[in-house]
Design a protein around this motif. Structure first.
Motif, mmCIF file in Angstrom:
data_model
loop_
_atom_site.group_PDB
_atom_site.id
_atom_site.type_symbol
_atom_site.label_atom_id
_atom_site.label_comp_id
_atom_site.label_asym_id
_atom_site.label_seq_id
_atom_site.Cartn_x
_atom_site.Cartn_y
_atom_site.Cartn_z
ATOM 1 N N PHE A 82 -3.317 5.191 -3.222
ATOM 2 C CA PHE A 82 -4.271 6.258 -2.930
ATOM 3 C C PHE A 82 -3.542 7.597 -3.053
ATOM 4 O O PHE A 82 -2.431 7.745 -2.533
ATOM 5 C CB PHE A 82 -4.849 6.115 -1.527
ATOM 6 N N GLY A 83 -4.169 8.553 -3.729
ATOM 7 C CA GLY A 83 -3.463 9.808 -3.898
ATOM 8 C C GLY A 83 -4.360 10.993 -4.171
ATOM 9 O O GLY A 83 -5.501 10.857 -4.623
ATOM 10 N N LEU A 96 -5.169 12.887 3.586
ATOM 11 C CA LEU A 96 -5.413 13.139 2.175
ATOM 12 C C LEU A 96 -6.662 14.009 1.979
ATOM 13 O O LEU A 96 -6.676 14.932 1.153
ATOM 14 C CB LEU A 96 -5.565 11.813 1.431
ATOM 15 N N SER A 154 0.516 5.743 -0.428
ATOM 16 C CA SER A 154 -0.303 6.932 -0.638
ATOM 17 C C SER A 154 0.617 8.101 -0.941
ATOM 18 O O SER A 154 1.780 8.129 -0.529
ATOM 19 C CB SER A 154 -1.167 7.226 0.594
ATOM 20 N N GLU A 189 -4.451 8.283 7.662
ATOM 21 C CA GLU A 189 -3.965 8.630 6.328
ATOM 22 C C GLU A 189 -5.108 9.123 5.445
ATOM 23 O O GLU A 189 -4.944 10.057 4.663
ATOM 24 C CB GLU A 189 -3.286 7.423 5.686
ATOM 25 N N SER A 190 -6.264 8.521 5.581
ATOM 26 C CA SER A 190 -7.431 8.979 4.840
ATOM 27 C C SER A 190 -7.760 10.421 5.195
ATOM 28 O O SER A 190 -8.052 11.247 4.313
ATOM 29 C CB SER A 190 -8.624 8.068 5.123
ATOM 30 N N LEU A 244 -9.344 2.574 1.775
ATOM 31 C CA LEU A 244 -8.115 2.864 2.524
ATOM 32 C C LEU A 244 -8.331 2.555 4.002
ATOM 33 O O LEU A 244 -9.006 3.309 4.710
ATOM 34 C CB LEU A 244 -7.704 4.328 2.334
ATOM 35 N N PHE A 249 -11.600 7.094 -0.973
ATOM 36 C CA PHE A 249 -10.782 6.551 0.110
ATOM 37 C C PHE A 249 -11.503 5.495 0.937
ATOM 38 O O PHE A 249 -11.037 5.120 2.009
ATOM 39 C CB PHE A 249 -10.303 7.684 1.020
ATOM 40 N N ARG A 306 0.851 -1.188 0.000
ATOM 41 C CA ARG A 306 0.000 0.000 0.000
ATOM 42 C C ARG A 306 0.884 1.234 0.000
ATOM 43 O O ARG A 306 1.880 1.303 0.727
ATOM 44 C CB ARG A 306 -0.917 0.025 1.211
#
Length: 252
Positions: free
Chosen positions: A75-76, A240, A49, A236-237, A231, A228, A47
């Motif tokens: 994820f980005g 972002l 991001s 971290e979600s 995720l 997300f 994983r």
């Protein structure tokens, strides 16, 4: 995709399918043959991001090989750069999975885009791509996503889901989903929609005392949150999401 052209020294143009909506004039002399390679071994989980929040031009290219029974999740948020592009090429082995959650936000005359090419090279692999775009001013958000299922890739399950939200006239989003299917026992789906904020929802919130700015932010947050969902890291979600919403706050 446009790899052959860049390796031969020919710069991409809008005649190239993968660069159709790009701001190619912003590329200048930026190197385009610098690929990051990600190898996910059989049974492993990877994983990553990322966030693009700088100035100027930022082009990132990833080549991902996902081994048998392995999982790769990316994820980005693309929230910076006059022109910013994330390009991902993925090859899936038997029973592997690829997950992408992406967000583009921006205004002025910026162009921000995700470009993906997912190859289901063996049976029973799955992939899911969810991209959300929110733009205003003269900003542009793009998603060009291609899925290939080779002849032996039976039991493939692949999906793309793109939604664009335009906060002002003059902003634009573009979606180009492509499917090339040579296997006969597969599930492949794609969806693309573009719209504006739900005025009924904004009126409902205003009737309950929420300011127009807060109502807009809450609606945009709910819209972006789809990217997300997969995720499994709340901190971290939120990081972002906060980055994406900070651009909206500056606009408001």
């Amino acid at each position: 995709m446009a790899e052959a052209a860049t390796l031969s020294g020919v710069r991409p143009t809008r005649k190239d399918e993968a660069w159709r909506y790009s701001a190619v004039e912003a590329l200048g002399d930026a190197p385009l043959d610098d690929w990051r390679t990600i190898e996910v071994g059989p049974g492993e989980t990877f994983r990553d991001s990322f966030a693009i929040d700088g100035d100027g031009t930022d082009v990132r290219r990833l080549r991902v090989n996902v081994g048998e029974g392995a999982t790769c999740e990316l994820f980005g948020v693309i929230a910076g750069g006059e022109y910013a592009r994330v390009e991902v090429e993925v090859t899936l082995a038997r029973g592997s999975h690829f997950e992408l959650g992406g967000v583009t936000v921006g205004g002025r005359e910026t162009v921000r885009e995700f470009v993906t090419h997912v190859v289901h090279a063996e049976p029973e692999a799955t992939s899911n791509q969810v991209v959300r775009a929110v733009h205003w001013g003269q900003g542009t958000g793009n998603f060009l996503g291609r899925i290939d299922c080779v002849r032996d890739a039976q039991k493939t399950d692949a999906a793309q889901d793109f939604k664009g939200l335009l906060l002002e006239k003059g902003a634009s989003v573009n979606a180009v989903p492509q499917l090339e299917i040579f296997a006969d026992d597969v599930k492949c789906a794609h969806g693309a929609t573009v719209g504006q904020l739900d005025e009924a929802a904004r009126f409902y919130m205003a009737a309950r005392g929420l300011s127009p700015e807060l109502a807009r932010k809450l609606l945009v947050r709910a819209f972006l949150g789809d990217a997300f969902v997969a995720l499994d890291d709340e901190a971290e979600s939120e990081r972002l999401m906060d980055l994406a919403l900070s651009k909206l706050d500056a606009h408001l």
